[in-house]
Scaffold this active site. Structure first.
Site, PDB file in Angstrom:
ATOM      1  N   CYS A  45       0.837  -1.202   0.000  1.00  0.00           N
ATOM      2  CA  CYS A  45       0.000   0.000   0.000  1.00  0.00           C
ATOM      3  C   CYS A  45       0.872   1.253   0.000  1.00  0.00           C
ATOM      4  CB  CYS A  45      -0.976  -0.049   1.180  1.00  0.00           C
ATOM      5  SG  CYS A  45      -2.307   1.164   1.051  1.00  0.00           S
ATOM      6  N   HIS A  78      -3.398  -5.707   1.163  1.00  0.00           N
ATOM      7  CA  HIS A  78      -2.665  -5.882   2.421  1.00  0.00           C
ATOM      8  C   HIS A  78      -2.557  -7.347   2.839  1.00  0.00           C
ATOM      9  CE1 HIS A  78      -2.405  -1.634   3.850  1.00  0.00           C
ATOM     10  NE2 HIS A  78      -3.359  -1.489   2.945  1.00  0.00           N
ATOM     11  N   GLU A 119      -0.692  -8.586   5.012  1.00  0.00           N
ATOM     12  CA  GLU A 119      -0.500  -8.698   6.472  1.00  0.00           C
ATOM     13  C   GLU A 119      -1.819  -8.677   7.232  1.00  0.00           C
ATOM     14  OE1 GLU A 119      -0.450  -6.011   4.857  1.00  0.00           O
ATOM     15  OE2 GLU A 119      -0.759  -4.228   6.077  1.00  0.00           O
TER      16      GLU A 119
END
Lengths: 226, 79
Positions: free
Chosen positions: A87, A196, A198
């Site tokens: 991002c 994302h 994560e």
């Protein structure tokens, strides 16, 4: 040997804590790195996480790109150290010239926040070997300036060299050219993507655990058993 | 000291959704006849006389603008 993966925090970074958690979940040691400290503390790889570094002033990533830690990251990337930009991290890597192109305001002007299906286009980069080629993965996307732009020659080169790592599946969420969600550099050691991974490491906190594969892949690339 | 103005605009081929939104709002406000709006950035720099044009070009190209998506112009203005 345990791999040591650095996670950078800039003023305005939001997702460093989740990135640390994802690194740890993969079995690696997470090493916090500070924007003002040029020392990479001997890490084997670096994650540049998401957020709004320096308030997105001037352009997303434009100021973070000149932080002392990034000077060291650019040097280390030049010698083959794996780097993942997520991002705002992707925007920073583009501003730094480690990846081609730029990210601009979403075409419909809305901040997009949703679980997004992606197709794995290249499973040979340092951050994507754990995926099957053509696999579809579910990863959160949350960004206001995620439209990937590059000139025609760059897009042709990315396509021709197989450097598009992920594409959006279904409706294009932000106007990215070629439905591009993530790309790699020439060597496949540096990858950036707007979604994302994560945030997708377990069913408790994300829509899937599809994001973990990126971190496992890096451990494979470093020659460390996960 | 001199005043230097740097104007940064999205390249013509880059979609400018902010400019489009402004253009779309004008007829609703009763202003007709505006065919297109492009939105950019305007910087005013107060610089020492020692700052030469080459340095200003580096500032504009390397920092104030992103050459991938933006064009820029630099001009010195009379105070």
């Amino acid at each position: 040997m345990t791999a040591r993966i650095g996670v950078i925090t800039f003023p305005g970074t939001l997702d460093d804590v989740d990135a640390v958690r994802a690194v740890q979940r993969s079995g690696a040691e997470a090493v916090p790195l500070w924007h003002a400290d040029a020392d990479l503390h001997g890490v084997d790889a670096v994650v540049v996480p998401g957020g709004f570094s320096y308030g997105d002033y001037l352009r997303c990533g434009a100021i973070a790109r000149f932080a002392p830690v990034m000077t060291s990251v650019i040097d280390a990337a030049g010698t083959g150290m794996p780097v993942l930009g997520i991002c705002n991290g992707f925007q920073i890597l583009c501003e730094a010239g480690l990846l081609p192109g730029a990210l601009v305001r979403n075409d419909k002007l809305h901040f997009v926040c949703r679980d997004q299906w992606l197709r794995v286009e290249n499973n040979t980069t340092a951050w994507s070997t754990r995926y099957d080629s053509g696999a579809e993965v579910l990863i959160p996307l949350k960004s206001g300036e995620g439209g990937y732009m590059a000139d025609d020659a760059t897009l042709e080169r990315l396509d021709g060299d197989g450097r598009v790592v992920f594409r959006y599946v279904g409706e294009n969420p932000n106007g990215s050219l070629g439905d591009i969600a993530g790309i790699a550099n020439e060597t496949g050691r540096i990858v950036g993507l707007m979604p994302h991974p994560e945030h997708a490491i377990d069913a408790l906190t994300g829509p899937s655990d599809d994001g973990l594969g990126m971190f496992y892949s890096a451990l494979d690339a470093l020659g460390v058993a996960a | 000291m001199a005043r230097v103005v740097v104007d940064v605009m999205p390249k013509p081929e880059i979609l400018d959704p902010q400019g489009q939104a402004v253009a779309g709002a004008l007829p609703r406000l009763g202003f007709d006849g505006v065919a297109e709006v492009r939105q950019g950035k305007h910087f005013e720099l107060e610089v020492d006389d020692s700052v030469d044009d080459d340095t200003l070009a580096k500032i504009a190209e390397g920092f104030l603008a992103n050459p991938v998506i933006e064009d820029w112009t630099i001009r010195r203005v009379e105070q």
